[in-house]
Design a protein around this motif. Structure first.
Motif, PDB file in Angstrom:
ATOM      1  N   PRO A   1       0.786  -1.217   0.000  1.00 33.88           N
ATOM      2  CA  PRO A   1       0.000   0.000   0.000  1.00 33.88           C
ATOM      3  C   PRO A   1       0.826   1.278   0.000  1.00 33.88           C
ATOM      4  CG  PRO A   1      -0.285  -1.198   2.057  1.00 33.88           C
ATOM      5  CD  PRO A   1       0.567  -2.039   1.179  1.00 33.88           C
ATOM      6  N   HIS A   2       2.097   1.233   0.367  1.00 31.68           N
ATOM      7  CA  HIS A   2       2.883   2.466   0.412  1.00 31.68           C
ATOM      8  C   HIS A   2       3.489   2.835  -0.937  1.00 31.68           C
ATOM      9  CE1 HIS A   2       5.705  -0.778   1.335  1.00 31.68           C
ATOM     10  NE2 HIS A   2       6.638  -0.031   0.742  1.00 31.68           N
ATOM     11  N   TYR A   3       3.254   2.048  -1.984  1.00 34.66           N
ATOM     12  CA  TYR A   3       3.774   2.384  -3.318  1.00 34.66           C
ATOM     13  C   TYR A   3       2.763   3.112  -4.121  1.00 34.66           C
ATOM     14  CZ  TYR A   3       8.026  -0.338  -2.743  1.00 34.66           C
ATOM     15  OH  TYR A   3       9.232  -0.784  -2.346  1.00 34.66           O
TER      16      TYR A   3
END
Length: 67
Positions: A65-67
């Motif tokens: 999710p952090h990309y």
């Protein structure tokens, strides 16, 4: 006496017309309900298949999710 019979015949004719109108309205509404139920079933199947597909997805192939 003839006037009373005529009045009753007129009332009966109006009641028959009203009954026919109500009958056609109920039939039309039932048809609409049937169509809505079919659409609901199709939508429910789409949601179930999407949920099944999402549950079967490979977690290693997912982007974090952090990309």
């Amino acid at each position: 006496m003839d006037d009373r019979i005529n009045e009753l015949e007129i009332k009966l004719a109006f009641q028959e017309d009203l009954l026919d109108t109500l009958n056609s309205t109920v039939a039309r509404q039932q048809h609409q309900i049937d169509l809505l139920q079919e659409q609901f079933r199709a939508l429910y199947q789409q949601v179930r298949s999407a949920a099944t597909t999402a549950a079967e997805a490979d977690p290693q192939q997912e982007i974090p999710p952090h990309y």
